[in-house]
Motif scaffolding. Structure first.
Motif, short mmCIF file in Angstrom:
data_model
loop_
_atom_site.label_atom_id
_atom_site.label_comp_id
_atom_site.label_asym_id
_atom_site.label_seq_id
_atom_site.Cartn_x
_atom_site.Cartn_y
_atom_site.Cartn_z
N MET B 346 0.56 13.17 0.64
CA MET B 346 1.55 12.92 -0.13
C MET B 346 1.10 11.59 -1.17
O MET B 346 1.81 11.28 -2.02
CB MET B 346 2.67 12.30 0.70
CG MET B 346 3.27 13.31 1.47
SD MET B 346 4.32 12.67 2.95
CE MET B 346 5.87 12.11 1.86
N GLY B 347 -0.06 11.22 -1.18
CA GLY B 347 -0.69 9.94 -2.08
C GLY B 347 -0.44 8.85 -1.52
O GLY B 347 -0.73 7.97 -2.28
N TYR B 348 0.02 8.56 -0.41
CA TYR B 348 0.50 7.49 0.23
C TYR B 348 -0.83 6.83 0.92
O TYR B 348 -1.45 7.48 1.74
CB TYR B 348 1.48 7.36 1.25
CG TYR B 348 2.84 7.76 0.87
CD1 TYR B 348 3.00 7.45 -0.39
CD2 TYR B 348 3.74 8.41 1.54
CE1 TYR B 348 4.36 7.82 -0.99
CE2 TYR B 348 5.12 8.80 1.18
CZ TYR B 348 5.31 8.37 -0.23
OH TYR B 348 6.57 8.74 -0.79
N GLY B 349 -1.22 5.51 0.53
CA GLY B 349 -2.49 5.04 1.17
C GLY B 349 -2.32 3.66 1.92
O GLY B 349 -0.89 3.78 2.49
N GLU B 350 -3.19 2.90 2.15
CA GLU B 350 -3.02 1.82 3.07
C GLU B 350 -1.92 0.88 2.81
O GLU B 350 -1.28 0.28 3.52
CB GLU B 350 -4.28 0.90 3.01
CG GLU B 350 -5.37 1.72 3.80
CD GLU B 350 -5.27 1.38 5.21
OE1 GLU B 350 -5.04 0.43 5.74
OE2 GLU B 350 -6.07 2.33 5.99
N LYS B 351 -1.50 0.75 1.67
CA LYS B 351 -0.74 -0.30 0.95
C LYS B 351 0.75 0.25 1.09
O LYS B 351 1.62 -0.31 0.82
CB LYS B 351 -0.93 -0.81 -0.29
CG LYS B 351 -2.23 -1.42 -0.11
CD LYS B 351 -2.64 -2.13 -1.32
CE LYS B 351 -4.07 -2.92 -1.38
NZ LYS B 351 -4.67 -3.94 -2.22
N ASP B 352 0.82 1.75 1.47
CA ASP B 352 2.28 2.00 1.23
C ASP B 352 2.79 2.38 2.59
O ASP B 352 4.25 2.32 2.78
CB ASP B 352 1.99 3.47 0.65
CG ASP B 352 1.36 3.57 -0.51
OD1 ASP B 352 1.92 2.84 -1.42
OD2 ASP B 352 0.49 4.05 -0.90
N ILE B 353 2.16 2.58 3.72
CA ILE B 353 2.58 2.72 4.91
C ILE B 353 1.86 2.14 6.15
O ILE B 353 0.70 2.18 6.29
CB ILE B 353 2.98 4.25 5.26
CG1 ILE B 353 3.81 4.36 6.54
CG2 ILE B 353 1.69 5.24 5.17
CD1 ILE B 353 4.47 5.67 6.43
N CYS B 354 2.57 1.65 7.27
CA CYS B 354 1.94 1.27 8.22
C CYS B 354 2.06 2.44 9.53
O CYS B 354 3.06 2.72 9.62
CB CYS B 354 2.30 0.00 9.04
SG CYS B 354 2.49 -1.33 8.10
N LEU B 355 0.97 2.85 9.75
CA LEU B 355 0.62 4.12 10.69
C LEU B 355 -0.20 3.82 11.77
O LEU B 355 -1.31 3.39 11.79
CB LEU B 355 0.29 5.13 9.73
CG LEU B 355 -0.05 6.57 10.22
CD1 LEU B 355 1.41 7.10 11.00
CD2 LEU B 355 -0.37 7.50 9.22
N VAL B 356 0.34 3.92 13.16
CA VAL B 356 -0.52 3.94 14.08
C VAL B 356 -0.60 5.38 14.94
O VAL B 356 0.50 5.92 15.11
CB VAL B 356 -0.02 3.04 15.24
CG1 VAL B 356 -1.09 3.06 16.35
CG2 VAL B 356 -0.04 1.65 14.50
N SER B 357 -1.89 6.05 15.08
CA SER B 357 -1.85 7.44 15.77
C SER B 357 -2.37 7.03 16.88
O SER B 357 -3.38 6.44 17.22
CB SER B 357 -2.70 8.36 14.90
OG SER B 357 -2.96 9.37 15.59
#
Lengths: 546, 546
Positions: B346-357
């Motif tokens: 979707m074009g979202y990088g490090e600065k757009d979303i906090c994500l833990v997998s």
């Protein structure tokens, strides 16, 4: 309070960014400066940078302010927690080590020697062959059906592997086990405790854990409801205790070990600190004792242990006995006695005292740190409380099976007559006698340094010398916004590549300064370490002597 | 509040003591009654009794009142925590299993079949040979120097073991590693993520853990300061989430999955629950999503995942993506997409979303539960927050190295051309296709039962059928002071030896009743399970039909 903790954490981080070691010559100085500025701006470094991420988001910079998580939105208990054994100085060392690979000539040393942590195999200690044979056979059980296996493995390792597999339902070493650990392995551990102590042990009292640390956390989680709950801890202490108490929001109630009497544990000191805590409204729930001591290396006398047991019984405290160094005793005039043995020999049973003994496969002569195995033996708790401990264990399902297997082996090693027995004993005694020699050599070397006094390491894996730092050094540390012992340790690292942990990470009597140094580098490295340390200390004192 | 929690816990324990299954004939009834009365008074049982200790201190009996620890002095967060997957019904099953060994003829079944937990190897699933070969070679490295080893191991397992050992400083698999895990193994995992997703992955974003659970706990510990911090969790949910939130003192903010649309996740429901939580003054910190679902088995559509990512971005929530079942997808019309891949596409990088997998070696086709390995990939956090995560990891030193090695293997299995490739693929596909068959057979069987509807298991390892219980059964459950679905599950256990978990352990829409059943018994056992289940259900309905 929360704001205070956040501001403390921010200061710490700022200090880390600003820290500047004081190297001996200009090019080294520049290199160390650029390393100290990492993780944010270290193009000089190869990978890995410690906390940098793929898109290089530094600190809480404004460009990422739309992200939901910032330092001041975090759990303040996490911010408050400190763990010096893997703290700032180790981070600097790891960066130095990476840089050393590509810039060999830039430093006055050619390797980093990690004396910060009790991690024997990282410094060349070899694992016990029998233990690893059994582990390999249990990892790949198809080997047991191959005739060629008999040429590669000792016969008792094959027998033991079969015995262990027979105790695991379906021989499935890849299955979750009972949350306390595989019953047959707990039987072996209980038998080992009985043989050690001469008193009965119950496999249902054993909770197997991934190293000793998760057991300590579990007990803290159980006992601490708020900052009104206190845990009596030795000072100096292994920072697992302060970290775990901080994470669970309790109060560390310090009792000071007496350095002048070889880190003696005085009951009068326990009483004084207990009363003081109570007068502040703190309910003291437990007494933590580390025997043999970490970082202090003393071995408690049996008579002293009896006093401690009586103190816990009278004051209705849980006795948390950290006994992970039970195999590491180096002096003929001391012997390890478990607190359970001491309590039982006093006639105290289940209904008299709550006692938790922690054991680990990471220490002893085996040093299997990376395998993460251990157990706690929990006695004196009512069944409804034990159900709560079981529930806590079950939330993480079980500890790892390889660690469980090793824990059972450590408590039931080869016996006389077994195929492996002679080589096992040779390996074990080789390691322990060498550790004793290294402890002695390092202790003597430290005691020769100007302004340094060092108690003997009766046990465990550490020396904890006291450094009488000159006022000028203390002033220089203050100017660099760092603790004086941390200042000394960083200078030592930058000059020699030797990593030790500042005493402030373990807490100490205010105004005294120490560092903790393991006795673990291999024997052939000890002379060079002594030389480097001696040379550094002389030049440090020459620079700062009042 | 604290008193309430304690009284709740006491009630639960009292219920456990009083519970009485309703067996079919008198002698079985008496036996089950005596078992239900355990742990306190079960002379009929061989060892081990679950919570009894050597001196048999039952409950908080008055004779032990001088002991310092009682139920009402414990941390109320521990009392509040529940973990049904290893809860009461499993305790009863374990006691039955022990009794079955000595009283074979007393029961209408000859074995206990554990369908309560995703533990494939406990039910006969064989480990992947290549993985175990590498593990054995890394456990006992002396094997690598023996020529006989070449006859016992595949050539690529030997090559891989060497490669792994070369990545470990000093080849020391018995040493503590970097607290995030061995760098070379994290490189392999990052490469595996890149190959899976088609987007870059950074080894410095990987934190290796002992299974997925410790990673989840770490994130909860970081994000939760008090009950004012909320975590959005699916209902039904895997009870690790409710347990971890309870232990850390936060608020579980529920969002309901829509059973009618195959456990669909509606953004409107997320919004509604988020607003409701906010109106109560709760700061919602994160959204937990389990994909494929546990206990519900659905696989999210990519379009739905995009909506979820946008929702988290807009609402500034950390996305906690439980992706441990990523290899377990059984239907051709669904495919696993990691949330990171979706966000990046979707074009979202490090600065757009906090994500833990979160990923684990316990699930997939490998099912190495007992080895306790896994990792979390942490992206979008600022470096100061990452330092805090690193500190939390460092307090427990590192995850176990065998688990670390397996996690790297799972993310970089044999490739075409490798010696093991063909047998590896055959083992993997054999397991996955068999799981798909078992899921289908059980789903069809459940849907044939009176009053039972069951969504298909698109993925994961579970079916979560809805049971429309007759009023008479609900009344009987109430009289027995147990939840109606727990009543059903206990009756099922006592009649058939099959262990499933009541839906109430996962939470569910109030007034609906479910149970979770794994699809893991081996294929040859499935027909008998279907028969026993069908027969039991019919007789249960005959007894209670309105």
């Amino acid at each position: 309070m929360r704001r205070f903790v956040i501001s403390q954490a921010k200061n710490l981080i700022d200090q880390t960014r600003r820290r500047r070691p004081l190297p001996n010559h200009k090019s080294l100085r520049l290199r160390l400066l650029s390393l100290a500025a990492a993780p944010d701006s270290a193009p000089v470094l190869s990978s890995p940078r410690l906390f940098s991420s793929s898109s290089d988001m530094s600190g809480s910079d404004s460009s990422s302010s739309s992200l939901p998580v910032t330092l001041d939105s975090l759990n303040p208990k996490v911010l408050k927690c400190e763990y010096a054994v893997r703290g700032e100085i180790v981070n600097i060392a790891q960066r130095l080590q990476e840089d050393l690979k590509i810039n060999k000539d830039a430093y006055p040393f050619d390797e980093i020697i990690y004396c910060n942590i009790g991690n024997p195999q990282s410094l060349g200690q070899q694992p016990i062959t029998f233990f690893r044979e059994v582990l390999a056979l249990c990892s790949h059980t198809a080997l047991l059906d191959e005739s060629a296996t008999h040429g590669l493995f000792s016969s008792d390792s094959i027998d033991r592997a079969w015995k262990i597999l027979d105790q695991i339902p379906g021989k499935a070493t890849g299955a979750y086990s009972h949350s306390q650990g595989i019953k047959g392995l707990r039987d072996a551990i209980a038998a080992g405790i009985e043989a050690r102590d001469g008193f009965p042990a119950d496999p249902n009292d054993i909770f197997m854990t991934d190293g000793a640390s998760p057991g300590v956390h579990m007990m803290m989680q159980l006992l601490i409801s708020s900052e009104k709950d206190g845990i009596l801890c030795p000072i100096p202490q292994y920072p697992l205790y302060s970290a775990s108490i901080a994470l669970h929001g309790g109060s560390l109630v310090p009792y000071y070990l007496d350095e002048a009497s070889g880190w003696g544990l005085e009951i009068s000191e326990l009483k004084k600190q207990l009363e003081e805590a109570r007068s502040k409204g703190i309910t003291v729930r437990a007494l933590a004792v580390i025997n043999p001591g970490n970082p202090t290396g003393q071995v408690l006398a049996e008579e002293n242990q009896r006093e401690i047991v009586d103190f816990c019984k009278q004051e209705r405290l849980v006795l948390l006995a950290d006994e992970v160094y039970q195999e590491n005793v180096y002096v003929p005039d001391k012997k390890f006695h478990s607190f359970k043995k001491v309590a039982r020999s006093m006639g105290y049973g289940e209904k008299d005292i709550c006692l938790v003994s922690f054991q680990s496969i990471s220490k002893g002569y085996y040093g299997e740190c990376g395998k993460r195995g251990g157990y706690m033996e929990v006695t004196g708790f009512t069944s409804d409380v034990r159900e709560q401990i079981y529930k806590l264990a079950s939330v993480n399902l079980c500890s790892n099976i390889s660690g469980q297997i090793l824990a059972s082996l450590v408590m039931s090693p080869p016996k006389p007559g077994d195929d492996s027995y002679d080589s096992y004993i040779a390996e074990k005694e080789g390691i322990l006698s060498s550790l004793a020699k290294r402890a002695k050599t390092l202790e003597e070397a430290l005691n020769k340094l100007e302004g340094v006094t060092c108690n003997r390491a009766e046990g465990a894996m550490y020396l904890f010398p006291c450094i009488n730092l000159p006022q000028k050094a203390i002033a220089a540390a203050e100017a660099a916004k760092t603790a004086p012992d941390a200042f000394y340790c960083k200078r030592l690292l930058n000059a020699t590549g030797i990593v030790v942990v500042p005493g402030s990470g373990f807490r100490q009597v205010p105004g005294t300064w120490h560092f903790r140094c393991t006795i673990l580098p291999q024997e052939d490295k000890i002379p060079a370490i002594v030389n480097r340390l001696t040379e550094f200390h002389k030049s440090f004192m020459d620079e700062f002597r009042d």
